[in-house]
Design a protein around this motif. Sequence first.
Motif, PDB file in Angstrom:
ATOM      1  N   ARG A 146      37.512  16.395  77.622  1.00  0.00           N
ATOM      2  CA  ARG A 146      38.921  15.987  77.759  1.00  0.00           C
ATOM      3  C   ARG A 146      39.091  14.529  77.364  1.00  0.00           C
ATOM      4  NH1 ARG A 146      42.963  18.719  78.836  1.00  0.00           N
ATOM      5  NH2 ARG A 146      44.943  17.825  79.485  1.00  0.00           N
ATOM      6  N   VAL A 147      40.106  14.255  76.558  1.00  0.00           N
ATOM      7  CA  VAL A 147      40.423  12.888  76.139  1.00  0.00           C
ATOM      8  C   VAL A 147      41.327  12.287  77.200  1.00  0.00           C
ATOM      9  CG1 VAL A 147      41.490  11.442  74.367  1.00  0.00           C
ATOM     10  CG2 VAL A 147      40.199  13.478  73.704  1.00  0.00           C
ATOM     11  N   THR A 148      40.800  11.356  77.959  1.00  0.00           N
ATOM     12  CA  THR A 148      41.549  10.752  79.062  1.00  0.00           C
ATOM     13  C   THR A 148      42.155   9.401  78.692  1.00  0.00           C
ATOM     14  OG1 THR A 148      39.487   9.788  79.912  1.00  0.00           O
ATOM     15  CG2 THR A 148      40.167  11.917  80.806  1.00  0.00           C
ATOM     16  N   ASP A 149      41.729   8.832  77.574  1.00  0.00           N
ATOM     17  CA  ASP A 149      42.316   7.587  77.080  1.00  0.00           C
ATOM     18  C   ASP A 149      43.670   7.910  76.453  1.00  0.00           C
ATOM     19  OD1 ASP A 149      43.100   5.405  75.462  1.00  0.00           O
ATOM     20  OD2 ASP A 149      41.027   4.742  75.207  1.00  0.00           O
ATOM     21  N   GLU A 150      44.746   7.543  77.165  1.00  0.00           N
ATOM     22  CA  GLU A 150      46.079   7.956  76.728  1.00  0.00           C
ATOM     23  C   GLU A 150      46.453   7.393  75.367  1.00  0.00           C
ATOM     24  OE1 GLU A 150      49.472  10.209  77.013  1.00  0.00           O
ATOM     25  OE2 GLU A 150      47.695  10.193  78.313  1.00  0.00           O
ATOM     26  N   SER A 151      46.064   6.161  75.086  1.00  0.00           N
ATOM     27  CA  SER A 151      46.416   5.579  73.788  1.00  0.00           C
ATOM     28  C   SER A 151      45.676   6.279  72.651  1.00  0.00           C
ATOM     29  CB  SER A 151      46.116   4.075  73.774  1.00  0.00           C
ATOM     30  OG  SER A 151      44.727   3.834  73.950  1.00  0.00           O
ATOM     31  N   ALA A 152      44.400   6.614  72.878  1.00  0.00           N
ATOM     32  CA  ALA A 152      43.630   7.337  71.865  1.00  0.00           C
ATOM     33  C   ALA A 152      44.206   8.735  71.649  1.00  0.00           C
ATOM     34  CB  ALA A 152      42.166   7.431  72.281  1.00  0.00           C
ATOM     35  N   LEU A 153      44.594   9.376  72.756  1.00  0.00           N
ATOM     36  CA  LEU A 153      45.190  10.712  72.661  1.00  0.00           C
ATOM     37  C   LEU A 153      46.479  10.673  71.849  1.00  0.00           C
ATOM     38  CD1 LEU A 153      45.363  13.704  73.548  1.00  0.00           C
ATOM     39  CD2 LEU A 153      46.534  12.911  75.609  1.00  0.00           C
ATOM     40  N   GLN A 154      47.355   9.741  72.202  1.00  0.00           N
ATOM     41  CA  GLN A 154      48.648   9.672  71.525  1.00  0.00           C
ATOM     42  C   GLN A 154      48.513   9.281  70.058  1.00  0.00           C
ATOM     43  OE1 GLN A 154      51.420  10.825  72.748  1.00  0.00           O
ATOM     44  NE2 GLN A 154      50.363  11.297  74.670  1.00  0.00           N
ATOM     45  N   GLU A 155      47.508   8.485  69.728  1.00  0.00           N
ATOM     46  CA  GLU A 155      47.300   8.103  68.330  1.00  0.00           C
ATOM     47  C   GLU A 155      47.005   9.320  67.479  1.00  0.00           C
ATOM     48  OE1 GLU A 155      45.423   7.324  64.684  1.00  0.00           O
ATOM     49  OE2 GLU A 155      44.216   8.003  66.405  1.00  0.00           O
ATOM     50  N   VAL A 156      46.145  10.217  67.976  1.00  0.00           N
ATOM     51  CA  VAL A 156      45.807  11.425  67.225  1.00  0.00           C
ATOM     52  C   VAL A 156      47.021  12.355  67.144  1.00  0.00           C
ATOM     53  CG1 VAL A 156      44.359  13.497  67.161  1.00  0.00           C
ATOM     54  CG2 VAL A 156      43.361  11.295  67.791  1.00  0.00           C
ATOM     55  N   LEU A 157      47.708  12.546  68.273  1.00  0.00           N
ATOM     56  CA  LEU A 157      48.867  13.433  68.266  1.00  0.00           C
ATOM     57  C   LEU A 157      49.955  12.919  67.336  1.00  0.00           C
ATOM     58  CD1 LEU A 157      49.204  14.438  72.040  1.00  0.00           C
ATOM     59  CD2 LEU A 157      47.910  15.539  70.219  1.00  0.00           C
ATOM     60  N   ASP A 158      50.154  11.615  67.326  1.00  0.00           N
ATOM     61  CA  ASP A 158      51.166  11.009  66.451  1.00  0.00           C
ATOM     62  C   ASP A 158      50.803  11.230  64.986  1.00  0.00           C
ATOM     63  OD1 ASP A 158      53.479   9.535  65.812  1.00  0.00           O
ATOM     64  OD2 ASP A 158      52.320   7.696  65.634  1.00  0.00           O
ATOM     65  N   ARG A 159      49.520  11.089  64.681  1.00  0.00           N
ATOM     66  CA  ARG A 159      49.063  11.231  63.301  1.00  0.00           C
ATOM     67  C   ARG A 159      49.280  12.647  62.784  1.00  0.00           C
ATOM     68  NH1 ARG A 159      43.635  11.315  62.481  1.00  0.00           N
ATOM     69  NH2 ARG A 159      43.351  10.023  64.347  1.00  0.00           N
ATOM     70  N   ALA A 182      41.200  15.731  70.999  1.00  0.00           N
ATOM     71  CA  ALA A 182      42.535  15.252  71.370  1.00  0.00           C
ATOM     72  C   ALA A 182      43.579  16.350  71.210  1.00  0.00           C
ATOM     73  CB  ALA A 182      42.902  14.034  70.531  1.00  0.00           C
ATOM     74  N   LEU A 183      43.486  17.140  70.151  1.00  0.00           N
ATOM     75  CA  LEU A 183      44.439  18.228  69.958  1.00  0.00           C
ATOM     76  C   LEU A 183      44.319  19.261  71.067  1.00  0.00           C
ATOM     77  CD1 LEU A 183      44.365  18.862  66.102  1.00  0.00           C
ATOM     78  CD2 LEU A 183      46.037  17.569  67.422  1.00  0.00           C
ATOM     79  N   TYR A 184      43.085  19.591  71.451  1.00  0.00           N
ATOM     80  CA  TYR A 184      42.894  20.503  72.588  1.00  0.00           C
ATOM     81  C   TYR A 184      43.456  19.880  73.866  1.00  0.00           C
ATOM     82  CZ  TYR A 184      39.571  23.566  70.042  1.00  0.00           C
ATOM     83  OH  TYR A 184      38.973  24.446  69.180  1.00  0.00           O
ATOM     84  N   SER A 185      43.142  18.615  74.101  1.00  0.00           N
ATOM     85  CA  SER A 185      43.540  17.957  75.350  1.00  0.00           C
ATOM     86  C   SER A 185      45.049  17.853  75.488  1.00  0.00           C
ATOM     87  CB  SER A 185      42.914  16.555  75.423  1.00  0.00           C
ATOM     88  OG  SER A 185      41.503  16.619  75.437  1.00  0.00           O
ATOM     89  N   GLY A 186      45.756  17.698  74.377  1.00  0.00           N
ATOM     90  CA  GLY A 186      47.204  17.564  74.426  1.00  0.00           C
ATOM     91  C   GLY A 186      47.943  18.877  74.528  1.00  0.00           C
ATOM     92  N   ALA A 187      47.244  20.002  74.317  1.00  0.00           N
ATOM     93  CA  ALA A 187      47.903  21.307  74.276  1.00  0.00           C
ATOM     94  C   ALA A 187      48.125  21.876  75.677  1.00  0.00           C
ATOM     95  CB  ALA A 187      47.066  22.282  73.459  1.00  0.00           C
ATOM     96  N   ARG A 188      49.224  22.607  75.826  1.00  0.00           N
ATOM     97  CA  ARG A 188      49.467  23.319  77.079  1.00  0.00           C
ATOM     98  C   ARG A 188      48.474  24.474  77.240  1.00  0.00           C
ATOM     99  NH1 ARG A 188      52.285  19.332  77.259  1.00  0.00           N
ATOM    100  NH2 ARG A 188      54.401  19.195  78.105  1.00  0.00           N
ATOM    101  N   ALA A 189      48.066  25.042  76.112  1.00  0.00           N
ATOM    102  CA  ALA A 189      47.104  26.154  76.150  1.00  0.00           C
ATOM    103  C   ALA A 189      46.560  26.359  74.749  1.00  0.00           C
ATOM    104  CB  ALA A 189      47.763  27.434  76.643  1.00  0.00           C
TER     105      ALA A 189
END
Length: 378
Positions: A182-195, A274-281
Amino acid sequence: MSRIAIDYTPAYEQGGGIGRYVRELTAAMALEDPVTDYRLFVAGSKRNQLSHPPGPNFDWRTTILTPRWLARIWQRARVPLPVEAFTGPVDLFHATDFVMPPTLPRTRSLLTVHDLSFIRVPDAASPSLRRYLEAVVPRSVKRADHVLADSQATKDDLMEFYRTPADKISVLYSAVDSRFGRVTDESALQEVLDRHGLKDLAYVLSVGTVQPRKNYSGAIRALSRLRDEGIDLHYAVAGGSGWLEDEMYRSIRDTAMDDRVHILGFIPDEDLPALYSGARALLAVSLYEGFGLPVLEAMACGTPVITSNLSSLPEVAGDAGILVDPLDTEAISDAIMRLLTDAALRKQLVAAGLEHVKRFSWARAASQLKSIYDELLG
């Protein structure tokens, strides 16, 4: 000292799927066995195009002949040019991608068959590919001294369709690399999702090459049903371009889901957690899978899984996922709704998934493979 050649071509040619399987298993073998002389055969490359091999006892064996040309020579024209012409003399050749090339009589042979989807779901493959596989795979299975199957479901298929003896087949499970968590670093997570155009979106995710067998059309129809009920949920598909893609795009048009379906293309491994971590399922509602590695990757990232009740997927998911009939659109949408509205269920599945994934490791797979090599070499 034994000499073993492994067909590393899929690792060189394919980013995900079988390519990842070969890369990860070979890397684990480098840790498991630092003694045996391993030759990694790569078709369609030159030696200077490749990085350092995974261990000091591993060496490249290359040919500029492409996989397509070798298929023409070996499988269509049936030219008995032994693979040892490229690898040098070996005691065992491990073909990692369905098809066994010609080998010298004294060389022992091991063949990995990942699935028999071209038989189980024939409409999911192009006619030319299906005809090719229907011709060469049974021939390769018969010639091989031993066969590896990705799952018990694939082993059962080999026994059913090719009458392969049970003792000629070993089930070798894939695993999840330690980078999946699980990606717990919120800034790292959001950077990938934004990209990837997913920032601030509620989405469910599917991972795998775009092809009919993955049943992305069924997932899209299920999500359109939820949209019509007022559920604002997006769908991200992380997978390279495959074949017979028109069906998926037609489903997007027919359901008017253009603004909610995001076709991301092939995603490098470093972005997947990050994509897995950000997904609802994770939606893995395929019509057939030889194994279904994204199921385990999602669980390792703390993401609940909805998957099919067919082929290997119940075997891979165990009791840690929600199983549905992939042809039942209502069942898929109902499962998604349960995860969105039942916090206790979601928490239970996340915990069960994190525990379940511990059963699968590349180190264990490499240890088993080493034992199979040793047995074949006698």
